[in-house]
Design an enzyme around this catalytic site. Sequence first.
Site, PDB file in Angstrom:
ATOM      1  CG  ASN A  49      87.453  50.697 -30.127  1.00  0.00           C
ATOM      2  OD1 ASN A  49      87.600  51.516 -29.372  1.00  0.00           O
ATOM      3  ND2 ASN A  49      88.492  50.065 -31.001  1.00  0.00           N
TER       4      ASN A  49
ATOM      5  NE  ARG B 248      90.673  48.898 -27.341  1.00  0.00           N
ATOM      6  CZ  ARG B 248      91.368  49.847 -27.671  1.00  0.00           C
ATOM      7  NH1 ARG B 248      90.976  50.750 -28.334  1.00  0.00           N
ATOM      8  NH2 ARG B 248      92.510  49.742 -27.236  1.00  0.00           N
TER       9      ARG B 248
ATOM     10  CG  HIS C  90      98.073  46.822 -27.933  1.00  0.00           C
ATOM     11  ND1 HIS C  90      99.370  47.099 -27.769  1.00  0.00           N
ATOM     12  CD2 HIS C  90      97.168  47.856 -28.264  1.00  0.00           C
ATOM     13  CE1 HIS C  90      99.343  48.242 -28.454  1.00  0.00           C
ATOM     14  NE2 HIS C  90      98.314  48.704 -28.703  1.00  0.00           N
TER      15      HIS C  90
ATOM     16  NE  ARG D  22     101.059  55.617 -27.706  1.00  0.00           N
ATOM     17  CZ  ARG D  22     100.537  54.560 -27.557  1.00  0.00           C
ATOM     18  NH1 ARG D  22     100.429  53.884 -26.495  1.00  0.00           N
ATOM     19  NH2 ARG D  22      99.656  54.605 -28.361  1.00  0.00           N
TER      20      ARG D  22
ATOM     21  CD  GLU E  15      92.769  45.202 -30.746  1.00  0.00           C
ATOM     22  OE1 GLU E  15      92.713  45.830 -32.152  1.00  0.00           O
ATOM     23  OE2 GLU E  15      93.179  45.588 -30.037  1.00  0.00           O
TER      24      GLU E  15
END
Length: 401
Positions: free
Chosen positions: A7, A93, A182, A243, A385
């Site tokens: 990743n 990823r 996600h 965010r 993940e």
Amino acid sequence: MNILVVNCGSSTVKYQLFRMEEENGDDVIAKGVVERIGITGSNLEYKAGDREIIREREIPNQRVALEWVVEILTDDEIGVLEDISQIDAIGHRVVHGGERFTDSVLLSQEVLDVVRECSELAPLHNPPNILGIEACQDLIPGVPQVAVFDTAFHGTLPEYAYIYPIPYGFYRKYRIRRYGFHGTSHKYVAGRAAKMMGKNLGELKLVTCHMGSGVSFAAIKNGVSIDTSMGFTPLEGLMMGTRCGDIDPAIVLYLMDKEGLDIQDMDRILNKKSGVLGVSGISSDTRDIEDAAPAEHRARLTLELIAYRAKKYIGAYYAVLGGLDGVVLTAGIGENSSYIRKSIFVGLDHFGVKIDDEKNTIRRKEGFISTDDSSLKVMVIPTNEQLMIALDTYLLVTQRE
Ligand code: AMP
């Protein structure tokens, strides 16, 4: 089969080496992270069994980071491989697969070209992902590589859920639409939830809540994503660490005008200065906010906003799913914060949900936090993940053989 999962981010490279004996084998034989790439104090963390080391070295870019990963995996003393040829496949990823990729894919030059085209939609994320892929092609040549996209799981969204109500020509011209992110996490926890509930995923209505520094929820019906809170970019939806999530878009125009801000200024405000940090003025980390809450009004307000906005999404998804069997909480906040978990479900008794305070103390482990007689099941499921990427890589590589 040894599968290296990579990743590659803008300043970190996370890696895990899986030994997959069969489809369900999930032995992690080594893992770690290279941090602070391109800045001072770069270091590599490596764990294999009970061996654990941290080494510091200058790491100017992702390629050097991966060279170091390869070096440590094959190190005479602490490595787990005799030779790099023992890596059979690599899973990457990749954040944005655009409209083209609705599933994981074996990498070829043609695929890589399309991933490169998608960089325009994810300028911070896809370029380091591509650097990682190219570095692995050089460092571990001839080994099949697979791209697993964050957007792919949401490729099933119906048109009415992904089209924005702006002039349709902008969708045609710039592919402006909801993509969702996600996806690998939502897919993984949905699958685990079905197992925990002893049901077939194909018959369940679930809301999966990925609540970490980034936050996104997904409405999953019969195993497929039918709506999700992040949109064209990972800025839309729930309130996040820094965010803003959903706001009136006119605020952006108003602020740019009033404060004389340019695009970069505004981007920084929305992505880096808003959310938990922006409202609290304390920190982007909800642990700090929970600690400050007894004494600080704005910390309490921040926690109220998090819970209120989460509740609204669960309500909206209850409506679009036509009912709800289970809610899954995952990632940093979802896996750890008993307080936020509990506050999301206050006042949702009419959905048939009851939270068990004792069970809700669970951390970073799978478990139900709803009472046994709660008709709506609420579960904590640590996301994984990397395992999902390893499984997809295993499947694509073995199917090809
Ligand atoms: P992630 O992006 O999944 O690594 O999640 C990181 C975020 O999870 C942190 O910024 C915190 O806001 C939150 N978090 C992690 N541990 C806890 C905890 N014990 N209690 C509350 N929030 C936590």
